[in-house]
Design a protein around this motif. Sequence first.
Motif, PDB file in Angstrom:
ATOM      1  N   THR A  19     -41.266 -10.790 -13.799  1.00  0.00           N
ATOM      2  CA  THR A  19     -41.728  -9.480 -14.233  1.00  0.00           C
ATOM      3  C   THR A  19     -41.017  -8.370 -13.476  1.00  0.00           C
ATOM      4  O   THR A  19     -40.628  -8.544 -12.320  1.00  0.00           O
ATOM      5  CB  THR A  19     -43.254  -9.336 -14.047  1.00  0.00           C
ATOM      6  N   MET A  72     -42.618  -5.428 -13.201  1.00  0.00           N
ATOM      7  CA  MET A  72     -43.718  -4.505 -12.913  1.00  0.00           C
ATOM      8  C   MET A  72     -43.626  -3.922 -11.504  1.00  0.00           C
ATOM      9  O   MET A  72     -44.147  -2.836 -11.251  1.00  0.00           O
ATOM     10  CB  MET A  72     -45.069  -5.226 -13.051  1.00  0.00           C
ATOM     11  N   ALA A  85     -49.395  -7.336 -10.628  1.00  0.00           N
ATOM     12  CA  ALA A  85     -48.886  -8.590 -11.183  1.00  0.00           C
ATOM     13  C   ALA A  85     -49.496  -9.787 -10.452  1.00  0.00           C
ATOM     14  O   ALA A  85     -49.884 -10.786 -11.078  1.00  0.00           O
ATOM     15  CB  ALA A  85     -47.360  -8.624 -11.097  1.00  0.00           C
ATOM     16  N   ASP A 145     -42.880  -3.047 -18.835  1.00  0.00           N
ATOM     17  CA  ASP A 145     -42.888  -3.307 -17.400  1.00  0.00           C
ATOM     18  C   ASP A 145     -42.454  -2.070 -16.620  1.00  0.00           C
ATOM     19  O   ASP A 145     -43.026  -1.751 -15.566  1.00  0.00           O
ATOM     20  CB  ASP A 145     -41.953  -4.483 -17.072  1.00  0.00           C
TER      21      ASP A 145
END
Length: 294
Positions: free
Chosen positions: A166, A168, A209, A255
Motif C-alpha cells: 500500500t 497509504m 494501514a 492511496d
Amino acid sequence: MTKLLVTGAAGKLGRAVLHHLMETGGITPGDIVAASRDTKKLADVASKGIETRIADFDDEAGLVKAFTDVDRVLIISTDELATPGKRIAQHKAAVSAAVKAGVRHIVYTSMPNPDKSLVSFAPDHLGTEEAIKASGIPYTILRNSWYADNYLMGMPHNLQVGTWYTAMGAGKVSNITRDDCARAAAAVLANPPAGNRIFTLTGPESLSADEIAARVANAAGKPLEVANVTDEQLTHGLTGAGLPGFVVQMLASADANIRAGNFDLVTDDFEKLTGRKPQNLTAYLETQKAALTG
C-alpha cells in the motif's frame, strides 16, 4: 402520494436502497420507482409491486420520461470510469432531466472533499455537485466515504501472499459499509431534510494501514503484513497484475488521497440521518470471513 425514484436500481447500492426504503423507511412498493438501463434485471423487484422504468444516462430524453411524475430522485453515480469525461456528462444529463421533468428534490451520492480530493474520479463528483446546485432544485448531497466493501477486492489475494502493498503511508481512512450508505440514502429519500444540505457519511473510526491489516488478519485467521511502497511502485505492481489502467489509477490515487489526509475524517452525519451508529470495520469484516478467505 409521493413518488421516489432510485437510479442504478439493479446495482448493489441501488438494491440496498430499495430494501431499506421498504424495511426501515416504511415506504410502500407502490410509491417507489426502480430505474435501470436494463429493467430485465429488476424482475424480482417488480414482483414486489415496485414500478420499474428504463433510465439510460446516455439518453437524456429517456431520463426525462423516466423522471416524469416523480417527486424525489436518488441519482446514484454511474460506474463509467473507463472513458474520461463520460461519467460527468451522464450525471449532468440526469440533473438536466430532473429539471425538465419537474423533480422536486435530488439526492446524490458523492464523495468526501471532492474539491481537494486526489482520487481520480473526484472531478466527476465535484462537477455533478456544481450542476445540482445550479439546477435550482432542492438537494441533499451524500458524500460517501471509502467503502469497507472495497477491501473484498484485494484483501483475499493479500492474505494468500501474506502481504498488503500500500501507498497509504501514515495516512488514515474512515470506512463505511455500502449497506450503511444505502440506509442513509433511503432515510433521506423517504424524509429529506429541509433546504439544501450536504452530509459526509463515515464510519465511527479512522484507521491506519496497520490497524486495518490487523482487523483483516483477525477476521480471516491469517497473518497479514503491511509493506509500504511508493505511488510508482504500487502503480507498477497493479499494472503487472493485469488490472485495467483506469482501475490502477483509481486505486493508486485513493492511496495518495489517504496519505494526504483527505479521507481522515469522522462525522456523526450517518447517525443524524438514520438514528443509529454505523457498523465499524471489525464488525463488518467478521461477517465477510468467507469472502476474505475464499
